[in-house]
Write a protein that holds these residues in place. Structure first.
Motif, PDB file in Angstrom:
ATOM      1  N   THR A 268     -47.159  23.152  -6.229  1.00  0.00           N
ATOM      2  CA  THR A 268     -48.055  21.982  -6.269  1.00  0.00           C
ATOM      3  C   THR A 268     -47.273  20.763  -6.771  1.00  0.00           C
ATOM      4  O   THR A 268     -46.158  20.889  -7.258  1.00  0.00           O
ATOM      5  CB  THR A 268     -49.246  22.171  -7.245  1.00  0.00           C
ATOM      6  N   MET A 269     -47.937  19.608  -6.665  1.00  0.00           N
ATOM      7  CA  MET A 269     -47.387  18.389  -7.268  1.00  0.00           C
ATOM      8  C   MET A 269     -48.192  17.997  -8.506  1.00  0.00           C
ATOM      9  O   MET A 269     -48.082  16.854  -8.996  1.00  0.00           O
ATOM     10  CB  MET A 269     -47.381  17.253  -6.245  1.00  0.00           C
ATOM     11  N   GLY A 270     -49.029  18.911  -9.010  1.00  0.00           N
ATOM     12  CA  GLY A 270     -49.781  18.625 -10.237  1.00  0.00           C
ATOM     13  C   GLY A 270     -51.041  17.823  -9.979  1.00  0.00           C
ATOM     14  O   GLY A 270     -51.494  17.705  -8.847  1.00  0.00           O
ATOM     15  N   ASN A 271     -51.620  17.291 -11.068  1.00  0.00           N
ATOM     16  CA  ASN A 271     -52.920  16.604 -11.002  1.00  0.00           C
ATOM     17  C   ASN A 271     -53.944  17.566 -10.358  1.00  0.00           C
ATOM     18  O   ASN A 271     -54.602  17.242  -9.378  1.00  0.00           O
ATOM     19  CB  ASN A 271     -52.806  15.289 -10.216  1.00  0.00           C
ATOM     20  N   LEU A 272     -54.032  18.722 -10.978  1.00  0.00           N
ATOM     21  CA  LEU A 272     -54.697  19.861 -10.330  1.00  0.00           C
ATOM     22  C   LEU A 272     -56.216  19.749 -10.328  1.00  0.00           C
ATOM     23  O   LEU A 272     -56.816  19.275 -11.288  1.00  0.00           O
ATOM     24  CB  LEU A 272     -54.272  21.159 -11.028  1.00  0.00           C
ATOM     25  N   HIS A 273     -56.804  20.216  -9.231  1.00  0.00           N
ATOM     26  CA  HIS A 273     -58.258  20.276  -9.092  1.00  0.00           C
ATOM     27  C   HIS A 273     -58.629  21.679  -8.606  1.00  0.00           C
ATOM     28  O   HIS A 273     -57.751  22.544  -8.431  1.00  0.00           O
ATOM     29  CB  HIS A 273     -58.753  19.189  -8.142  1.00  0.00           C
TER      30      HIS A 273
ATOM     31  N   ASN B 196     -46.051   6.174  -9.256  1.00  0.00           N
ATOM     32  CA  ASN B 196     -47.436   6.093  -9.723  1.00  0.00           C
ATOM     33  C   ASN B 196     -48.278   7.304  -9.349  1.00  0.00           C
ATOM     34  O   ASN B 196     -49.493   7.278  -9.513  1.00  0.00           O
ATOM     35  CB  ASN B 196     -48.102   4.821  -9.185  1.00  0.00           C
ATOM     36  N   TYR B 197     -47.639   8.363  -8.822  1.00  0.00           N
ATOM     37  CA  TYR B 197     -48.406   9.579  -8.518  1.00  0.00           C
ATOM     38  C   TYR B 197     -48.969  10.099  -9.849  1.00  0.00           C
ATOM     39  O   TYR B 197     -48.264  10.139 -10.859  1.00  0.00           O
ATOM     40  CB  TYR B 197     -47.500  10.637  -7.872  1.00  0.00           C
ATOM     41  N   PRO B 198     -50.261  10.478  -9.883  1.00  0.00           N
ATOM     42  CA  PRO B 198     -50.874  10.845 -11.167  1.00  0.00           C
ATOM     43  C   PRO B 198     -50.204  12.059 -11.830  1.00  0.00           C
ATOM     44  O   PRO B 198     -49.938  13.055 -11.178  1.00  0.00           O
ATOM     45  CB  PRO B 198     -52.330  11.164 -10.801  1.00  0.00           C
ATOM     46  N   ARG B 199     -49.933  11.918 -13.113  1.00  0.00           N
ATOM     47  CA  ARG B 199     -49.308  13.001 -13.881  1.00  0.00           C
ATOM     48  C   ARG B 199     -50.241  13.421 -15.008  1.00  0.00           C
ATOM     49  O   ARG B 199     -50.576  12.599 -15.868  1.00  0.00           O
ATOM     50  CB  ARG B 199     -47.956  12.524 -14.450  1.00  0.00           C
TER      51      ARG B 199
END
Ligand code: AMP
Length: 285
Positions: A29-34, A70-73
């Motif tokens: 994944t790239m994070g900012n998980l849902h 700016n990708y959410p971390r």
């Protein structure tokens, strides 16, 4: 759940599991998980004894005009969600660990045909970045199975083709898209939407559904897709593309095709949303 940020620790832990004869499942994944991401972990548990997840915002798959910085971390919240779902190991490398020579000197993997068109056309270089990082992560983790979300339908085809073409001993498990009640597919990009945009964003999935229904009554793939694009635009979004394709080859659907997928992308404010729907038509003969 243990979190490691370096390759040696990752390899050591995974090789111990392997020596014990355990089956390894992987969720990149790239994070900012849902809930969509977490459903991949839930699915991975059904096929493996130990689950490795990774969070890596891969600069190689972002275009020059796309804002990787700016990708959410949201690392702490992500760790909690993964741990709650029984993830065993989280790998969180930096770009310097993954691409020590820099992106310009990095060997890459490019999957022909299925990477072309649709998101491949709108985001030049995107799928090269995706196949390269997934190949690299596969070599690091050496999983038996890996789960990918069908929300990114073209991506799943790219990964499956890479695994087949490069004879990687890994089973790819596609996982159904998790949606809001409105039909909107969960996505990290939904975080960019304003309250007003959130109200119109479901028009993408709704018009894909509309198109699939219409196609069951007639096979003017191109004409009906154009009408769906108009409806999406009328709702306040800006259609990037909407196409009816052969579900396996991703080539534009022909009259003989019965296993189909509608692939679509649209801008909602600044966010670019993608969605799709796979369905079958009864054979004519
Ligand atoms: P990303 O962090 O956006 O790179 O996504 C990581 C993985 O989660 C990919 O395999 C995605 O296809 C998957 N994914 C993203 N959104 C969803 C969703 N709504 N339902 C299921 N899987 C998803």
């Amino acid at each position: 759940m243990k979190t490691v940020d370096n390759i040696n620790d990752l390899r050591q832990i995974v090789s111990e599991w392997r020596q014990q004869g355990l089956k390894i499942g992987f969720v990149p994944t790239m994070g900012n998980l849902h809930a969509g991401h977490i459903s991949l972990v839930t699915e991975a548990h059904k096929h493996a004894d130990k689950i490795v997840a990774s969070i890596f915002i891969n600069p190689m798959q972002f275009g020059a005009n796309e804002d990787v910085d700016n990708y959410p971390r949201t690392m702490e919240a992500d760790q909690q969600k993964l741990a709650a779902e029984g993830t065993d190991l989280l790998f969180t490398p930096t770009p310097e660990i993954i691409y020590p020579k820099g992106l310009d000197k990095q060997t890459f993997v490019e999957v022909p045909t299925v990477s072309e068109g649709y998101c491949g056309e709108s985001r030049p270089g995107h799928f090269r970045g995706v196949s390269t990082i997934v190949c690299k992560l596969f070599n690091l983790v050496q999983p038996d199975i890996a789960c990918f979300g069908l929300k990114d339908y073209q991506q799943v085809q790219v990964i499956e083709t890479m695994v087949e073409d490069l004879s990687m001993p890994i089973k790819i498990i596609p996982v159904e898209t998790i949606r809001e009640e409105s039909g909107l597919a969960l996505s990290s990009r939904n975080g960019y939407l304003t309250e007003e945009e959130l109200k119109i964003a479901p028009a993408l999935s709704q018009n894909i559904q509309w198109l699939a229904k219409e196609l069951k009554n007639g096979n003017d793939f191109i004409g009906l897709a154009k009408t769906a694009a108009l409806y999406i635009n009328n709702a306040g979004l800006k259609t990037d593309y909407i196409h009816v394709c052969n579900a396996k080859t991703l080539q534009p659907a022909s009259e003989d095709d019965t296993d189909l997928v509608i692939l679509a992308a649209a801008y909602c404010g600044k966010a670019r949303l993608i969605d799709n729907l796979r369905f079958s038509l009864p054979a004519i003969y």
